[in-house]
Design a protein around this motif. Structure first.
Motif, PDB file in Angstrom:
ATOM      1  N   SER A  13      38.043  55.995  93.299  1.00 32.86           N
ATOM      2  CA  SER A  13      37.598  55.041  92.300  1.00 32.86           C
ATOM      3  C   SER A  13      36.266  54.439  92.726  1.00 32.86           C
ATOM      4  O   SER A  13      35.876  54.460  93.899  1.00 32.86           O
ATOM      5  CB  SER A  13      38.651  53.945  92.123  1.00 32.86           C
ATOM      6  OG  SER A  13      38.848  53.267  93.350  1.00 32.86           O
ATOM      7  N   LYS A 188      40.157  44.794  94.046  1.00 28.34           N
ATOM      8  CA  LYS A 188      40.416  45.849  93.054  1.00 28.34           C
ATOM      9  C   LYS A 188      41.070  47.059  93.714  1.00 28.34           C
ATOM     10  O   LYS A 188      41.985  47.682  93.134  1.00 28.34           O
ATOM     11  CB  LYS A 188      39.095  46.253  92.395  1.00 28.34           C
ATOM     12  CG  LYS A 188      39.247  47.270  91.266  1.00 28.34           C
ATOM     13  CD  LYS A 188      39.962  46.671  90.076  1.00 28.34           C
ATOM     14  CE  LYS A 188      39.880  47.577  88.845  1.00 28.34           C
ATOM     15  NZ  LYS A 188      40.507  48.890  89.050  1.00 28.34           N
ATOM     16  N   GLU A 192      44.909  48.857  93.031  1.00 30.51           N
ATOM     17  CA  GLU A 192      45.120  50.272  92.729  1.00 30.51           C
ATOM     18  C   GLU A 192      46.060  50.955  93.712  1.00 30.51           C
ATOM     19  O   GLU A 192      46.226  52.180  93.655  1.00 30.51           O
ATOM     20  CB  GLU A 192      43.765  51.003  92.739  1.00 30.51           C
ATOM     21  CG  GLU A 192      42.818  50.558  91.639  1.00 30.51           C
ATOM     22  CD  GLU A 192      41.479  51.253  91.725  1.00 30.51           C
ATOM     23  OE1 GLU A 192      41.224  51.937  92.752  1.00 30.51           O
ATOM     24  OE2 GLU A 192      40.689  51.140  90.779  1.00 30.51           O
TER      25      GLU A 192
END
Length: 215
Positions: A13, A188, A192
């Protein structure tokens, strides 16, 4: 090697890629700020002499190629010495922690197995510690520069005003701002994190007791 890194990055990501780049930048910035004596720079009016003061050294530059440096003396009282000593410690720990975060992010990008929340919580802890020490580094220099009893005097007794903050002071602030962004992206990454697969349930089977026969 680099093809493998690019292939791994392409599967990850965007937050992990940003953390990798920002942590590398912060390692460089904080290491440069730690090593140079450009935390306060002062040129007296009508003079070509430049005074460069840092955590480790105090330098006097009369010409571009003529610089004389000496170790930063213990100036002021215990409070001022505490600012300098604490700043030295924080300035060393900051690039070390950013480098640890860089390694953690590289492992996250390179691993082929799922990386669960426990490892990512470690990244959160390291990133927060790095930013805290980063901020405390320039806060200690600010407190030292603004302290009424703190300061540095040259060999002839001239007091150099340290409130004229130099490039290293501003570099450290920029690194702290990048570190704050790193914390957001690490958060973040934590969100995930894949869920751990449930452990297989083991059932214990007890054979029925043998039935007795009576005649």
């Amino acid at each position: 090697f680099f093809r493998g890194v690019l292939f791994s990055v392409s599967r990850m990501s965007a937050p992990a890629i940003v953390v990798l780049i920002f942590s590398l930048v912060c390692v460089i910035l904080t290491a440069v700020a730690c090593g140079l004596e450009l935390w306060s720079v002062y040129i007296p009016t009508g003079s070509t002499t430049e005074y460069q003061i840092g955590f480790w050294k105090a330098c006097t530059e009369t010409e571009p190629m003529d610089k004389v440096c000496a170790n930063m003396p213990d100036a002021g009282g215990l409070e001022c010495q505490g600012f300098i000593t604490s700043g030295k410690v924080f300035s060393i720990l900051t690039p070390v922690l950013y480098f640890i975060l860089l390694v953690q992010t590289f492992i996250l990008l390179r691993t082929k197995t799922p990386v669960y929340a426990s490892f990512r919580w470690g990244m959160v802890f390291v990133s927060c510690q790095a930013v805290i020490y980063n901020v405390l580094t320039w806060v200690m220099w600010f407190a030292y520069g603004e302290g009424p009893n703190c300061g540095w005097r040259n060999s002839v007794g001239f007091s150099v005003p340290l409130a004229n903050y130099g490039p290293c002071f501003h570099i450290d602030i920029i690194a702290a701002a990048l570190g704050a962004l790193i914390i957001c992206f690490v958060g973040k990454i934590l969100m995930e994190a894949p869920a751990r697969p449930p452990k297989p349930v083991q059932y214990e089977y007890e054979a029925p007791a043998e039935m007795g026969y009576y005649y």
